[in-house]
Design a protein around this motif. Structure first.
Motif, PDB file in Angstrom:
ATOM      1  N   HIS A  17       0.806  -1.212   0.000  1.00 46.38           N
ATOM      2  CA  HIS A  17       0.000   0.000   0.000  1.00 46.38           C
ATOM      3  C   HIS A  17       0.844   1.270   0.000  1.00 46.38           C
ATOM      4  O   HIS A  17       0.314   2.365   0.022  1.00 46.38           O
ATOM      5  N   GLN A  48      -0.163   3.144  -5.277  1.00 52.27           N
ATOM      6  CA  GLN A  48      -1.385   2.344  -5.256  1.00 52.27           C
ATOM      7  C   GLN A  48      -2.537   3.057  -4.562  1.00 52.27           C
ATOM      8  O   GLN A  48      -3.686   2.605  -4.648  1.00 52.27           O
ATOM      9  N   ARG A  49      -2.263   4.167  -3.894  1.00 53.99           N
ATOM     10  CA  ARG A  49      -3.351   4.929  -3.281  1.00 53.99           C
ATOM     11  C   ARG A  49      -4.191   5.662  -4.322  1.00 53.99           C
ATOM     12  O   ARG A  49      -5.319   6.063  -4.032  1.00 53.99           O
ATOM     13  N   VAL A  50      -3.658   5.841  -5.518  1.00 54.70           N
ATOM     14  CA  VAL A  50      -4.436   6.396  -6.637  1.00 54.70           C
ATOM     15  C   VAL A  50      -5.076   5.228  -7.373  1.00 54.70           C
ATOM     16  O   VAL A  50      -4.380   4.360  -7.907  1.00 54.70           O
ATOM     17  N   ARG A  51      -6.395   5.204  -7.389  1.00 51.11           N
ATOM     18  CA  ARG A  51      -7.119   4.095  -8.026  1.00 51.11           C
ATOM     19  C   ARG A  51      -7.481   4.464  -9.455  1.00 51.11           C
ATOM     20  O   ARG A  51      -8.074   5.518  -9.717  1.00 51.11           O
ATOM     21  N   LEU A  52      -7.112   3.617 -10.378  1.00 51.93           N
ATOM     22  CA  LEU A  52      -7.443   3.781 -11.796  1.00 51.93           C
ATOM     23  C   LEU A  52      -8.117   2.495 -12.255  1.00 51.93           C
ATOM     24  O   LEU A  52      -7.498   1.431 -12.265  1.00 51.93           O
ATOM     25  N   GLU A  53      -9.402   2.611 -12.633  1.00 48.59           N
ATOM     26  CA  GLU A  53     -10.161   1.439 -13.051  1.00 48.59           C
ATOM     27  C   GLU A  53     -10.498   1.557 -14.538  1.00 48.59           C
ATOM     28  O   GLU A  53     -11.061   2.568 -14.973  1.00 48.59           O
ATOM     29  N   HIS A  67     -12.184   5.284 -14.538  1.00 51.63           N
ATOM     30  CA  HIS A  67     -12.575   5.855 -13.243  1.00 51.63           C
ATOM     31  C   HIS A  67     -11.298   6.098 -12.450  1.00 51.63           C
ATOM     32  O   HIS A  67     -10.498   5.181 -12.234  1.00 51.63           O
ATOM     33  N   ILE A  68     -11.114   7.355 -12.015  1.00 54.98           N
ATOM     34  CA  ILE A  68      -9.916   7.734 -11.267  1.00 54.98           C
ATOM     35  C   ILE A  68     -10.346   8.264  -9.908  1.00 54.98           C
ATOM     36  O   ILE A  68     -11.204   9.151  -9.823  1.00 54.98           O
ATOM     37  N   ASP A  69      -9.752   7.733  -8.844  1.00 50.98           N
ATOM     38  CA  ASP A  69     -10.114   8.123  -7.483  1.00 50.98           C
ATOM     39  C   ASP A  69      -8.835   8.333  -6.679  1.00 50.98           C
ATOM     40  O   ASP A  69      -8.100   7.388  -6.402  1.00 50.98           O
ATOM     41  N   ALA A 131      -0.920   6.275 -11.272  1.00 49.88           N
ATOM     42  CA  ALA A 131      -1.553   4.961 -11.377  1.00 49.88           C
ATOM     43  C   ALA A 131      -1.523   4.537 -12.836  1.00 49.88           C
ATOM     44  O   ALA A 131      -1.649   5.380 -13.747  1.00 49.88           O
ATOM     45  N   ALA A 133      -2.676   1.424 -15.836  1.00 48.11           N
ATOM     46  CA  ALA A 133      -3.494   0.265 -16.200  1.00 48.11           C
ATOM     47  C   ALA A 133      -3.333   0.037 -17.698  1.00 48.11           C
ATOM     48  O   ALA A 133      -2.911   0.938 -18.435  1.00 48.11           O
TER      49      ALA A 133
END
Length: 249
Positions: A17, A48-53, A67-69, A131, A133
């Motif tokens: 993390h 990994q604290r930046v979420r990219l879906e 989706h970016i969070d 992040a 992907a």
């Protein structure tokens, strides 16, 4: 087990993390180029604290949801940049969320081929948190003819905004779709014609967040924001031909 062993186990458990500096996890040949071009060579951590879906495969390469969070960095975020490395027009957006917006954005994009997707979050200390992907695709999403332009009377709906506001605890979620062909200039005989600016504004006209859009965004773009509280908001949009549109939420 002594205290030193317990501490080592705790650190190993957290390691997945923690932000990681160093080499690109996707080992893309284009990473160094975009690090210089879009991030101006500033310090970077792959975080990994930046979420990219993204979907593993783009069933429709003209409409690929991302989706970016960056909520884990809330309070420190200056701006967020996203790009698709192997697109002919790679830059997707630059987002400047104010303190009343969660650093979160969902949007749909075009992809021309299988490509790495990046989301880079600049924090107040001058560091980019990245992040990464990869999305697979059959291809052609950027050069396919417009579906919007094939619909009779599409001009009558230009700039129409559909959507709603949904309470989610401390924040309200705004989910929107804007009628616009978002022409990227890559289809013969059709020049660039796309939404390039958006602002989410409070009831008093102050700007809650600014969004710069680029032709990698899909036609009839969809946007998702999260705003703190339930005060009415207004979405302002402008395209590169100077047309302006507004909608209240």
């Amino acid at each position: 087990m002594d205290m030193r062993s317990l501490l080592l186990l705790a650190l190993l458990g957290l390691s997945g993390h923690l932000p990681a500096e160093g080499k690109d996890p996707l080992q893309s040949a284009m990473w160094d180029f975009y690090h210089r071009r879009l991030l101006e060579g500033a310090p970077v951590v792959f975080d990994q604290r930046v979420r990219l879906e993204v979907p593993p495969f783009a069933e429709d390469a003209r409409q690929v949801p991302i989706h970016i969070d960056a909520s884990a960095l809330d309070g420190e975020v200056v701006k967020i940049i996203a790009w698709a490395e192997l697109n002919p027009i790679p830059h997707i957006f630059t987002f400047h969320p104010g303190p009343r917006l969660r650093p979160l954005l969902a949007i749909r994009i075009r992809v021309e081929q299988a490509t790495p997707i990046r989301a880079a979050v600049l924090t107040r200390d001058g560091v980019w948190h990245v992040a990464s992907a990869r999305v697979d695709a059959a291809g052609g999403g950027c050069t396919a003819p417009s579906v919007v332009r094939a619909q009779e009377g599409w001009e009558d709906h230009l700039g129409q905004v559909l959507g709603g506001r949904f309470p989610r605890g401390e924040f309200d979620r705004l989910r929107l779709e804007v009628s616009h062909p978002m022409d990227n200039g890559l289809v013969g005989g059709i020049p660039e014609f796309y939404l390039d600016q958006a602002e989410l504004r409070a009831a008093d006209g102050s700007v809650l967040g600014r969004l710069e859009l680029f032709p990698a965004v899909s036609e009839n773009p969809s946007l998702t924001f999260e705003v703190r509280g339930d005060e009415p908001t207004r979405l302002w949009l402008r395209d590169n031909s100077g047309n302006e549109f507004e909608a209240d939420f």
